[in-house]
Design an enzyme around this catalytic site. Structure first.
Site, mmCIF file in Angstrom:
data_model
loop_
_atom_site.group_PDB
_atom_site.id
_atom_site.type_symbol
_atom_site.label_atom_id
_atom_site.label_comp_id
_atom_site.label_asym_id
_atom_site.label_seq_id
_atom_site.Cartn_x
_atom_site.Cartn_y
_atom_site.Cartn_z
ATOM 1 C CD1 TRP B 162 65.138 24.449 82.525
ATOM 2 C CD2 TRP B 162 66.205 24.260 84.566
ATOM 3 N NE1 TRP B 162 66.277 23.713 82.645
ATOM 4 C CE2 TRP B 162 66.775 23.437 83.659
ATOM 5 C CE3 TRP B 162 66.535 24.065 86.082
ATOM 6 C CZ2 TRP B 162 68.075 22.580 83.933
ATOM 7 C CZ3 TRP B 162 67.644 23.246 86.376
ATOM 8 C CH2 TRP B 162 68.387 22.530 85.288
ATOM 9 C CG ASP B 163 58.799 28.056 84.028
ATOM 10 O OD1 ASP B 163 59.441 28.763 84.515
ATOM 11 O OD2 ASP B 163 58.070 27.541 83.134
ATOM 12 C CG LEU B 164 57.564 22.537 87.804
ATOM 13 C CD1 LEU B 164 57.640 21.203 87.307
ATOM 14 C CD2 LEU B 164 56.111 23.006 88.560
#
Lengths: 405, 405
Positions: B162-164
């Site tokens: 999700w961060d990426l």
């Protein structure tokens, strides 16, 4: 006016990466024309499907696009598709495909029709060989580092993370190429291999250096967060939460909320560790989880949540997809991320917009996926400027088709 | 000339999403200035670290950026940071942060210094509350759908997907806003919540509709690919491969390579299924895996690979990170994705470029991460046009610092 008003992108693609790239740009207001064969593309029936066989996956990944349906086995159909891809207009002439860029999809062939075409070609591997999210993921280390520490068989991810990341990378690449074309007048062939997306991330996150510099192969740590403190805990009423303390501030709030500060101090003294340091928190992860487990096990979710929230500790609740949809207000019409949209032939469902809010532009409403061929006539008339007689002739010859549920 | 030559973006961020967004744009040739406090940001020591404590994670996620080190607790330091963020130039005035946009990072305050500023603010949740990849992931369904079908506890992902994805979404948003500014002269505040990234994807991939339309909650299917055929198999020599047949073509090549066509026909007749249909392949997944298991178990990896490759079947090998780095030619200097780069204070490692190839632009060489404060003086002199005397005075007062390993 929306943030990408005016931009037009054509797509001949299937599955996730390509369609997700253009779906994301359509959600920013771009006009996206998806061209499919008469019977639908390779992903037209991809699961999950409704009882009547309509693909929820296809509907989701093609939201807000125009669907054009063409007999791509015929020379005339291919010529038509090329004409749409290379149609004039300063904001047009952008194309994405994950099919082999040969024959009628050859970049040089298309470039002869529009010299400044921007074309993104998504590949499996850089050498053109096939790869899917599943066959890339297994190779780049994560499945063997996922799951219980005592396990030995690989755990595949369910989220097609590489496909999605590839799609957003392609979207970024297309906009970068469009900026360049606007300044310098030249088009561009972009090549993006799915396996390269994963390999680059393995490098970016330090896994390659961990092997080459430290000589380490990342072990399985179950649900522990590597290099910090974070784990899952079960509450008195059988719910499960994830707590995370990545920064020192988060660690302090977690200690305060759960009242473990004294026990932590004793642990620090006994083990010669300093929990203000993330590495020490990770080294003591099992002991720290052991301190927190009884705190959660003796409180209901509601009780634990109240304490954690009072101190602004960082935590989340484990939910199934169904629990997410039914119980989480972030996944409801109460959030401006979502709207209720009727998808023809499927029904009304909670449908996301783009997750980006642009303060000084109009939002793009959440959209349905098209019916296959729904916009064939519109695109032939408006983009190719054919006459209605010419469009009728194409229908008569079976070269194009319009919507049919 | 690189694809994003000239573009300048300033960053005050930590961890993954923000730094990954700008790292990706730096890899396309943009000038990225990362501003950190004198002692380094929250992620400056994030694991994995070398024996001497240098963060491989930080080095990886800040590749190709300029590092400026400022005392952000002082009014003078904050004024300096604001000046860099809002410095003039048609291609400048772009900013990303994942910190609360208040005080000196307030958009209106920054906008008073540059009216057409583009600022992306990455949030945890839309309401501004904290969320991390780990506390978002648990809530959106995937961990409870991951792992062995008979398991009941959640399996967290190791890849911070999700961060990426949030980072690449922010990169796309920034370029979209820059396009809009160039045309209409107006800047923009972008807000992107990490949890919205995940919620939108859950909708895009059909999971929400699966609950709302079909009344289904996706079950755990272990390493089976949902709605198609794909599974992992062990070879005679103890290696493990993932095979995938998502399209009919891939299914046919898999059957041909492994010689199971006759057995499949018998199975189809007995079960009343048609394996040309992806849903039927999924329904018969255990039986099909049972047909394939002995084929792999009686062949070495080399033997199986030769047969699979001869028919162009889609498969991949499970590898640890170490096996990937040591054995896979895609993860080596043999691929133009990578170069050998010396990272100061760390050593030489295989370092990725952007995974996007632009045919008509110069490639950006793979870059090292900066040393903290390495570019402080350069940015003060070149961007803020301070005199060397002014820069020296800032050093004397302890407002800024230069590189020190």
């Amino acid at each position: 006016m929306t943030i990408l008003s005016g931009l037009r992108i054509t797509e001949c693609a299937a599955f996730i990466a390509g369609p997700f790239a253009t779906m994301s740009l359509a959600a920013l207001g771009a006009e996206v024309i998806r061209i499919d064969p008469l019977e639908g593309g390779l992903d037209y029936c991809r699961w999950p499907v409704t009882a009547s066989g309509r693909s929820l996956y296809w509907a989701g990944l093609n939201k807000g696009k125009k669907s054009v349906s063409i007999d791509l086995r015929s020379a005339e159909g291919r010529d038509l598709a090329q004409a749409i891809i290379t149609a004039p207009g300063e904001d047009a002439g952008m194309f994405i495909t994950n099919f082999p860029a040969t024959g009628w999809l050859d970049y040089e062939a298309l470039k002869r029709r529009r010299g400044d075409l921007i074309m993104a070609n998504i590949l499996g591997n850089r050498d053109g060989s096939t790869a899917l999210d599943y066959t890339v993921n297994c190779a780049v280390g994560f499945p063997l580092a996922t799951g219980a520490p005592d396990g030995s068989t690989p755990t595949n991810h369910v989220l097609p993370a590489w496909d999605l990341l590839c799609g957003m990378t392609a979207a970024t690449g297309l906009l970068a190429a469009e900026r360049h074309r606007r300044r310098h007048g030249v088009g561009q062939l972009l090549k993006i291999a799915l396996s390269d997306i994963a390999l680059a991330v393995v490098g970016d996150l330090g896994f390659i250096a961990e092997v080459q510099i430290n000589g380490d192969d990342r072990a399985r740590h179950g649900n522990h967060i590597f290099g910090a403190f974070g784990h899952d805990f079960e509450t008195l009423d059988g719910r499960r939460v994830m707590v995370a303390a990545v920064s020192l501030g988060q660690w302090k709030t977690l200690c305060k909320a759960t009242g473990i500060a004294e026990a932590v101090a004793a642990l620090e003294q006994a083990a010669g560790l300093d929990m203000a340091r993330e590495g020490d928190r990770f080294a003591a992860r099992d002991a720290l989880a052991g301190l927190l487990s009884p705190w959660f096990a003796s409180r209901t979710l509601a009780e634990a949540a109240a304490r954690l929230d009072a101190e602004r500790a960082c935590w989340g609740l484990y939910q199934t997809f169904s629990e997410l949809v039914h119980d989480d207000p972030r996944c409801s019409s109460a959030s401006t991320l979502f709207g209720q949209v009727d998808h023809p032939g499927i029904g009304t469902t909670l449908t996301p917009r783009t997750p980006i809010d642009f303060a000084a532009c109009d939002p793009v409403p959440p959209a349905a996926g098209p019916i296959l061929g729904q916009h064939t006539d519109e695109v032939l008339l408006d983009v190719l400027k054919l006459s209605s007689g010419q469009v009728a002739a194409l229908h008569d010859k079976g070269i194009v088709a319009s919507a049919g549920l």
